[in-house]
Scaffold this motif. Structure first.
Motif, PDB file in Angstrom:
ATOM      1  N   UNK A 114       0.835  -1.198   0.000  1.00 46.08           N
ATOM      2  CA  UNK A 114       0.000   0.000   0.000  1.00 46.08           C
ATOM      3  C   UNK A 114       0.874   1.253   0.000  1.00 46.08           C
ATOM      4  N   UNK A 115       1.978   1.210   0.728  1.00 47.22           N
ATOM      5  CA  UNK A 115       2.893   2.345   0.820  1.00 47.22           C
ATOM      6  C   UNK A 115       3.447   2.731  -0.543  1.00 47.22           C
ATOM      7  N   UNK A 116       3.735   1.744  -1.380  1.00 44.99           N
ATOM      8  CA  UNK A 116       4.322   1.989  -2.706  1.00 44.99           C
ATOM      9  C   UNK A 116       3.276   2.034  -3.820  1.00 44.99           C
ATOM     10  N   UNK A 117       2.001   1.942  -3.463  1.00 45.30           N
ATOM     11  CA  UNK A 117       0.949   2.002  -4.474  1.00 45.30           C
ATOM     12  C   UNK A 117       0.831   0.760  -5.327  1.00 45.30           C
ATOM     13  N   UNK A 118       1.346  -0.365  -4.841  1.00 45.55           N
ATOM     14  CA  UNK A 118       1.347  -1.599  -5.637  1.00 45.55           C
ATOM     15  C   UNK A 118      -0.055  -2.182  -5.768  1.00 45.55           C
ATOM     16  N   UNK A 119      -0.843  -2.111  -4.691  1.00 48.43           N
ATOM     17  CA  UNK A 119      -2.195  -2.680  -4.737  1.00 48.43           C
ATOM     18  C   UNK A 119      -3.027  -2.021  -5.839  1.00 48.43           C
ATOM     19  N   UNK A 120      -2.899  -0.692  -5.963  1.00 54.28           N
ATOM     20  CA  UNK A 120      -3.642   0.020  -7.009  1.00 54.28           C
ATOM     21  C   UNK A 120      -3.159  -0.390  -8.395  1.00 54.28           C
ATOM     22  N   UNK A 121      -1.853  -0.578  -8.544  1.00 57.20           N
ATOM     23  CA  UNK A 121      -1.301  -0.992  -9.842  1.00 57.20           C
ATOM     24  C   UNK A 121      -1.804  -2.377 -10.236  1.00 57.20           C
ATOM     25  N   UNK A 122      -1.912  -3.267  -9.263  1.00 59.12           N
ATOM     26  CA  UNK A 122      -2.417  -4.613  -9.547  1.00 59.12           C
ATOM     27  C   UNK A 122      -3.853  -4.545 -10.037  1.00 59.12           C
ATOM     28  N   UNK A 123      -4.671  -3.735  -9.377  1.00 58.51           N
ATOM     29  CA  UNK A 123      -6.062  -3.581  -9.801  1.00 58.51           C
ATOM     30  C   UNK A 123      -6.143  -3.045 -11.224  1.00 58.51           C
ATOM     31  N   UNK A 124      -5.289  -2.063 -11.540  1.00 60.11           N
ATOM     32  CA  UNK A 124      -5.286  -1.504 -12.888  1.00 60.11           C
ATOM     33  C   UNK A 124      -4.831  -2.546 -13.913  1.00 60.11           C
ATOM     34  N   UNK A 125      -3.900  -3.410 -13.501  1.00 59.84           N
ATOM     35  CA  UNK A 125      -3.389  -4.431 -14.417  1.00 59.84           C
ATOM     36  C   UNK A 125      -4.426  -5.513 -14.705  1.00 59.84           C
ATOM     37  N   UNK A 126      -5.459  -5.592 -13.888  1.00 53.65           N
ATOM     38  CA  UNK A 126      -6.530  -6.567 -14.115  1.00 53.65           C
ATOM     39  C   UNK A 126      -7.685  -5.951 -14.903  1.00 53.65           C
ATOM     40  N   UNK A 127      -7.605  -4.636 -15.122  1.00 54.83           N
ATOM     41  CA  UNK A 127      -8.669  -3.945 -15.843  1.00 54.83           C
ATOM     42  C   UNK A 127      -8.500  -4.115 -17.349  1.00 54.83           C
ATOM     43  N   UNK A 128      -9.606  -4.097 -18.051  1.00 53.69           N
ATOM     44  CA  UNK A 128      -9.566  -4.209 -19.512  1.00 53.69           C
ATOM     45  C   UNK A 128      -9.075  -2.908 -20.131  1.00 53.69           C
ATOM     46  N   UNK A 129      -9.337  -1.815 -19.465  1.00 50.42           N
ATOM     47  CA  UNK A 129      -8.984  -0.494 -20.005  1.00 50.42           C
ATOM     48  C   UNK A 129      -7.845   0.125 -19.196  1.00 50.42           C
TER      49      UNK A 129
END
Length: 485
Positions: free
Chosen positions: A263-278
């Motif tokens: 969470x500190x490095x923003x990795x969780x958000x990046x993972x969510x974006x990487x699972x998105x179609x767009x």
């Protein structure tokens, strides 16, 4: 500079590679589904397929593994040709094999009989006397120097060969090479010893854990630190580093902050974006990813970006930004196989050449082997990226239970008409039935009672029998049954 983050849960390890503050790659290893690449097995041939020049081998996994004749050492002849697989393998034969590719989808693991054991600076080839150098080391002068160096260090009694790893290009010492040789020779003797007494199928050697492989293979001069958020894992990695990669030890740190490391490095958000179609671009444009069994397609769109000059300039800038984003997403999502990119049409040839050059430059840092073709007449760019493990989406997700992975479902009205056609068909087949009872979802039943009520009355008149409706709360919109009474 880069950083490596190691997040540890009870049954899962996640490792993120951060470069210049942005996540570039994510690796996930779960206790229930750890990878098999690099593992050595004593297997048994269960079927030989001459038509495919391949064999299926039982190595103790859920699905039998696949072995092609090109990966069978004893089938290769000195003149470069290969013997037919039926000449070298037969059902029931025992042989030592190594997993080259993990099982993917419905396919079993891909095997090879060419065993290789990786150390820090060298890869040992116990059945091959060849001395090679990683293809990523481009300087021919440096390649020859490394090849001559390793050849001079190899013991005269040693029958095996070595491949010099990429990490040896910039820094390698004689002691490191000799330590690798001694360790890998001992490891191979232990594997052979197990093979003498093992009951087929058997695991003879298990590759290092994901975290250990990262320390061995991914840490380089530009790696500033490796943060680990679990004390037990941190201590085990310190012990591993002390023994095999001492240069890494001082960069290992135990993270004890209050906020979760990812969470500190923003990795969780990046993972969510990487699972998105767009994937949205900073300019206002966006990418659309569609991953299928055969290939992955990437569509580039201008979106809200209209630019300040002419439209061709807007398109060019969007495509340039897209090329950089695509290279990152391929690594982040671990997409493999055939990849087709549909850039926005560009009229100027210099723009197309610049976008293609930027794409090739951006993917050049990818550790996974890739090829990039030129633009086709239709304005598409085809790429191939070696597929060695499941994509991030396949690891973390599963097909939607409602649509089965199609990405869409039939409308409630379409389902209503499907049901009506089925009732007409059944009425002709079962003329003695007294009534029909429709079991469907709430949405479909509501539509039949309201907007399609007139059609339902006409249906009852046509079949000359009452049609009753019943809501099944567990049914999704496409599920339904017609019960005869």
């Amino acid at each position: 500079m880069s950083e490596i983050l190691i997040n540890c849960a009870l049954r899962e390890r996640r490792i993120a590679l951060i470069e210049n503050g942005a996540m570039q790659e994510i690796f996930v290893e779960r206790v229930c589904a750890s990878g098999f690449v690099g593992n050595v097995y004593l297997g048994k041939v269960v079927r030989v397929l001459p038509g495919m020049q391949s064999a299926f081998v039982d190595i103790g996994l859920e699905r039998t593994a696949f072995l092609h004749v090109a990966d069978v050492e004893t089938a290769r002849l000195a003149d470069g040709t290969t013997l037919p697989i039926e000449k070298v393998l037969h059902e029931g034969k025992h042989l030592m094999v190594q997993v080259a590719k993990d099982p993917i989808g419905t396919k079993g693991a891909r095997l090879t009989t060419t065993i290789s054991l990786a150390g820090r600076k060298l890869v040992y080839l116990p059945r091959d006397s060849h001395i090679g150098v990683s293809q990523r080391i481009e300087s021919e002068e440096r390649r020859e120097a490394l090849r001559a160096w390793v050849t001079s260090l190899r013991s005269p009694e040693e029958k095996g060969g070595y491949i010099v790893r990429t990490c040896a290009e910039e820094e390698a010492t004689e002691e490191e090479f000799l330590n690798d040789m001694a360790y890998l020779s001992l490891l191979w003797s232990e594997v052979n010893k197990k093979a003498q007494t093992a009951k087929v199928p058997a695991l003879l050697y298990k590759d290092l854990s994901l975290a250990q492989r990262v320390l061995r293979d991914m840490v380089h001069q530009e790696t500033a630190s490796i943060e680990v958020d679990n004390r037990e894992v941190y201590e085990s990695l310190c012990a591993f580093a002390d023994r095999f990669v001492p240069s890494v030890r001082e960069r290992l740190h135990l993270y004890e902050g209050d906020r979760p490391l990812f969470e500190l490095y923003g990795v969780e958000e990046e993972i969510e974006r990487a699972l998105s179609r767009r994937v949205d671009l900073k300019s206002g444009g966006y990418l659309v990813f569609d991953q299928t069994e055969a290939m992955t397609t990437i569509d580039v769109n201008t979106g809200a970006f209209v630019g300040k000059r002419d439209f061709s300039d807007t398109v060019f800038k969007t495509n340039l930004e897209a090329a950089q984003a695509i290279a990152k997403q391929l690594r982040l999502r671990n997409l493999g196989g055939i990849i087709i990119v549909d850039f926005i049409d560009m009229q100027k040839s210099e723009h197309r050449e610049a976008v293609l050059a930027e794409l090739r430059r951006a993917v050049s840092t990818d550790r996974t082997r890739m090829t990039v073709s030129n633009f086709t007449d239709l304005g598409l760019v085809a790429m191939t990226r070696k597929r060695t493990r499941d994509s991030l989406a396949h690891v973390l997700c599963e097909p939607c239970p409602v649509c089965g992975g199609r990405g869409q479902i039939k409308t409630a009205r379409t389902v209503c008409y499907d049901i009506m056609r089925e009732i007409v068909r059944l009425s002709k087949q079962y003329v003695d039935m007294k009534e029909f009872r429709i079991q469907a979802s709430q949405t479909v039943v509501d539509l039949l009672l309201e907007e399609e009520s007139q059609a339902l009355e006409l249906l009852q008149t046509a079949v000359e029998k009452p049609v009753l409706l019943e809501v099944e709360s567990s049914y999704n919109q496409e599920q339904w049954d017609v019960v005869l009474a």
